[in-house]
Design a protein around this motif. Structure first.
Motif, PDB file in Angstrom:
ATOM      1  N   ARG A   1       1.923   6.313  -2.607  1.00 22.64           N
ATOM      2  CA  ARG A   1       2.283   7.576  -1.948  1.00 22.64           C
ATOM      3  C   ARG A   1       3.718   7.961  -2.301  1.00 22.64           C
ATOM      4  NH1 ARG A   1      -1.073  11.335  -0.395  1.00 22.64           N
ATOM      5  NH2 ARG A   1       0.448  12.969  -0.730  1.00 22.64           N
TER       6      ARG A   1
ATOM      7  N   ILE B   1       0.804  -1.231   0.000  1.00 20.10           N
ATOM      8  CA  ILE B   1       0.000   0.000   0.000  1.00 20.10           C
ATOM      9  C   ILE B   1       0.839   1.285   0.000  1.00 20.10           C
ATOM     10  CG2 ILE B   1      -1.728   1.337   1.299  1.00 20.10           C
ATOM     11  CD1 ILE B   1      -3.114  -1.162   2.058  1.00 20.10           C
ATOM     12  N   PRO B   2       1.992   1.326   0.672  1.00 16.53           N
ATOM     13  CA  PRO B   2       2.702   2.618   0.716  1.00 16.53           C
ATOM     14  C   PRO B   2       3.182   3.135  -0.637  1.00 16.53           C
ATOM     15  CG  PRO B   2       3.431   1.202   2.505  1.00 16.53           C
ATOM     16  CD  PRO B   2       2.583   0.348   1.597  1.00 16.53           C
ATOM     17  N   VAL B   3       3.382   2.271  -1.626  1.00 10.22           N
ATOM     18  CA  VAL B   3       4.198   2.708  -2.766  1.00 10.22           C
ATOM     19  C   VAL B   3       3.546   3.784  -3.627  1.00 10.22           C
ATOM     20  CG1 VAL B   3       3.585   1.105  -4.637  1.00 10.22           C
ATOM     21  CG2 VAL B   3       5.954   1.830  -4.338  1.00 10.22           C
TER      22      VAL B   3
ATOM     23  N   PHE C   1       4.601   6.962   4.682  1.00  6.20           N
ATOM     24  CA  PHE C   1       4.580   5.872   3.701  1.00  6.20           C
ATOM     25  C   PHE C   1       5.746   5.934   2.719  1.00  6.20           C
ATOM     26  CE2 PHE C   1      -0.011   4.013   3.541  1.00  6.20           C
ATOM     27  CZ  PHE C   1       0.033   3.818   4.914  1.00  6.20           C
TER      28      PHE C   1
END
Lengths: 385, 144
Positions: free
Chosen positions: A152, A148-150, A253
Motif C-alpha cells: 500500500r 502486509i502494509p508495504v 497502512f
C-alpha cells in the motif's frame, strides 16, 4: 516549554548485552536474562543488592527474574507489549524514580529466539481476535503480517523495490564496522533482490535474523551521576503509545500512528526537534520499518524515507546515522529487539560504539512492538537537559 | 474458535452472509466483532449484513506456508477494504497469486469457503462493471 522541565533527572547508569549473541542452545531464556543483568549491574559498578526495582516482559517475567537474582523489589513492571517493551520500562522507571517508588531499577531482556530454550509461545490464542480473524488465513508470524502494509505504501508514495532493498544495504555498511554483528559482508541491492523470496515483496535480506541473546539496563536518579563506572546517559524524554493488536486493523497502512504519538511525546518532554538528533535507532524487524520511523518522527516528509536512505544519508558518513550497530537486519534480533536498540544508543553517547559516530549529543531510539502494534520512543542525551 | 461476542459473525458465514456490526448512535460500521462502538464508545450496536463488495487494500504473497497451507504456497494473505468501510484480513480465490494478477484497489466480492469446521469469508475478483457500493450502511436509515 518542555513537559519534563523542573522534574528530577534520570540516567542510565549501567548498560550491557549478554557476552555472546547468536546461537546459544546451552542457555535458557531465564539464563539470558541473568547474564544480561549481571553484565549491566557490573557495568554500573553496582551489586545486585543495590537494585530495588525490576522490569521485564513475561515470560519469564519480573517475579522470576528478580527471584533468580535474589532481588527483593519494591517496584515491579511487567509491561509486555512486544519488542518495544524495554523502552516502556525505561519510561515507567523514570516515573517511578521521580515518584520515589524505586531508587535503582534493573530492566532485563533475554530471549532464546533461535534455539527456543524455554521460549514463550508466539502464536495467537485461537479465541483471540487475531486467532479468529487473522490466523485462519495462513499467517505465520511477523513475516506474513508485519510485511502486509508495504505494498500500500509503495502504491501511495512510489517507494521502489530497489529503495526498499537499499535499507538492508545501508545497514550492512554499519555492520561491516561492528565485530559483534552477525552479518558483516557487504551486500548490494542486486544481492538483496536475488535473495530468496519470503513474503512478496520481502526477500530474505529484507527480513531480520532470529537469534539468542539478551541485555539489561540500570536506571537511577541523575543526582547520582558520577558514582558509576561509566559515563551517565541522561533520559531526556520518553513516549509510548499503542495502535492495534492486528495488522489488518492498522488505521492507515502508510504510517504508524503509534510511532508518531510516542515520538511527539518524547520530543516534547525533551524539548527537542528532529534537527537536534545526532544518532538514531529505528527498530528494523523488516526493511520498511525504518522508513515508517523516519517519517513518523518528522526526520523526513511523508514518502521521503525510502529516497532518504537510498541517497546514503543514514549510512556511514551520512548526516543522520541510523541503526549503527547494523540493526535487526545485520547485527542481532532475538525477537524483542528493543533492548539492543537502546544499548547502541547508550554506547554511541558514551563514545564506545564499534562504529562510533562523531560526538552525538542526542540519540533517539524508536521501538516497535508486535506488528506496528505498540511503540516506545526514548530521547537520550550526553548532558542533562 | 468463536466467543459469545463473535458467534453471530460465524453464524452469518455459515449462512453465506458477511455480517458486520454498526453503532446505532453514531452509525459507524465496524469490524472485528465487539460489544462497543470504537468510534464513540456506545454499547448500542447492532448486526447487519454487508454487501460483500470490497477492494484490495494490500497483501503479501507468502512463500513459507503455515501448517495446513503447504499445498497452497505461494499464497496471498490480503487485507481488503469492505464497501461499508471496515477492513479485514482474508485469502484471495479465483485469481493466481502473482503480483501481476493482484493489483491494489481491484474490485472483489466475498465468497465463503469451508475450512474444517468453519465457513471462512474469502474474496474473489469482481467485475468492475458492478454497481458502485451504496453510501456507508446505516448512514441514512439510522439517526441519533
Amino acid at each position: 516549554m518542555s513537559q519534563g522541565q523542573g522534574q528530577p533527572g534520570v540516567i542510565i547508569a549501567g548498560a550491557a548485552e549478554t557476552t555472546r549473541l547468536g546461537k546459544l542452545p546451552g542457555v535458557s531464556t531465564l539464563g539470558l536474562h541473568i547474564e544480561g543483568a549481571l553484565n549491566a549491574v557490573a557495568d554500573a559498578g553496582l551489586t545486585l543488592r543495590d537494585i530495588d526495582g525490576i522490569a521485564t516482559v513475561s515470560a519469564p517475567g519480573p517475579v522470576q527474574v528478580a527471584h533468580a537474582l535474589g532481588i527483593t523489589p519494591g517496584w515491579i513492571d511487567g509491561t509486555g507489549v512486544g519488542g518495544t517493551s524495554f523502552l516502556l520500562h525505561v519510561r515507567h522507571a523514570v516515573a517511578a524514580i521521580r515518584a520515589g517508588y524505586a531508587r535503582t531499577v534493573l530492566i532485563t531482556h533475554g530471549e532464546s529466539g533461535r534455539s527456543r530454550v524455554d521460549a514463550a509461545r508466539m502464536a495467537p490464542a485461537p479465541s483471540s481476535p487475531a486467532g479468529q480473524f487473522e490466523a485462519p488465513y495462513g499467517t505465520l508470524g511477523p513475516t506474513t503480517t508485519f510485511t502486509i502494509p508495504v505494498l500500500r505504501y509503495m502504491k501511495e508514495y512510489g517507494l521502489t523495490h530497489e529503495q526498499l532493498a537499499y535499507v538492508a544495504v545501508a545497514q550492512r555498511r554499519w555492520a561491516a564496522k561492528n565485530p559483534r554483528a552477525a552479518f558483516r559482508d557487504p551486500i548490494t541491492v542486486d544481492d538483496v533482490l536475488a535473495s530468496r523470496m519470503v513474503a512478496y515483496p520481502f526477500h530474505l535480506l529484507e527480513c531480520c535474523m532470529v537469534t539468542d541473546g539478551g541485555g539489561a539496563l540500570v536506571v537511577t536518579a541523575a543526582d547520582r551521576a558520577g558514582e558509576f563506572r561509566r559515563p551517565a546517559v541522561h533520559v531526556l524524554g520518553t513516549g509510548e503509545s499503542s495502535e492495534t493488536p492486528m495488522i489488518s486493523q492498522m488505521a492507515d497502512f502508510t504510517q504508524s500512528q503509534a510511532f508518531r504519538l510516542a515520538g511527539q511525546a518524547a520530543f516534547a518532554e525533551a524539548g527537542i526537534a528532529a534537527a537536534d538528533v545526532g544518532h538514531l535507532m529505528v527498530y528494523d524487524a523488516f526493511a520498511h520499518v525504518p522508513i515508517y520511523g523516519l517519517e513518523a518522527l518528522g526526520f523526513v516528509a511523508k514518502g521521503e524515507g525510502g529516497p532518504f536512505i537510498a541517497e546514503g544519508h543514514t549510512e556511514p558518513g551520512g548526516r543522520l546515522p541510523m541503526n549503527t550497530n547494523g540493526g535487526g537486519l545485520s547485527y542481532t534480533h532475538t525477537g524483542m529487539y528493543g533492548m539492543f536498540a537502546i544499548q547502541e544508543g547508550v554506547r554511541q553517547l558514551r563514545g564506545e560504539a564499534a562504529a562510533q559516530v562523531a560526538g552525538p549529543e542526542i540519540s533517539v531510539i524508536v521501538g516497535n512492538g508486535g506488528m506496528f502494534a505498540t511503540s516506545g520512543v526514548l530521547v537520550l542525551g550526553r548532558q542533562p537537559r | 474458535m468463536p466467543t459469545p461476542e463473535t458467534q453471530p459473525f460465524w453464524d452469518g458465514c455459515a449462512a453465506g452472509e458477511l455480517r458486520l456490526q454498526r453503532c446505532t448512535d453514531c452509525s459507524v460500521p465496524y469490524f472485528y466483532p465487539r460489544p462497543v462502538c470504537p468510534a464513540c464508545g456506545s454499547t448500542r450496536v447492532e448486526w447487519f449484513t454487508a454487501s460483500g463488495r470490497a477492494s484490495l487494500y494490500s497483501y503479501v504473497i507468502n512463500h513459507r506456508p503455515a501448517r495446513g497451507f503447504e499445498d497452497d504456497a505461494p499464497y496471498a494473505i490480503a487485507v481488503v477494504q469492505l464497501a461499508e468501510g471496515p477492513r479485514m484480513m482474508t485469502n484471495l480465490t479465483g485469481v493466481p497469486s502473482t503480483p501481476d494478477d493482484l493489483v491494489l484497489d481491484m474490485p472483489l466480492r466475498v465468497v465463503f469457503e469451508r475450512r474444517g469446521d468453519v465457513s471462512l469469508p474469502m474474496f474473489t475478483p469482481a467485475e468492475p462493471a458492478e454497481p458502485a457500493p451504496p453510501a456507508p450502511a446505516g448512514a441514512a436509515e439510522v439517526g441519533r
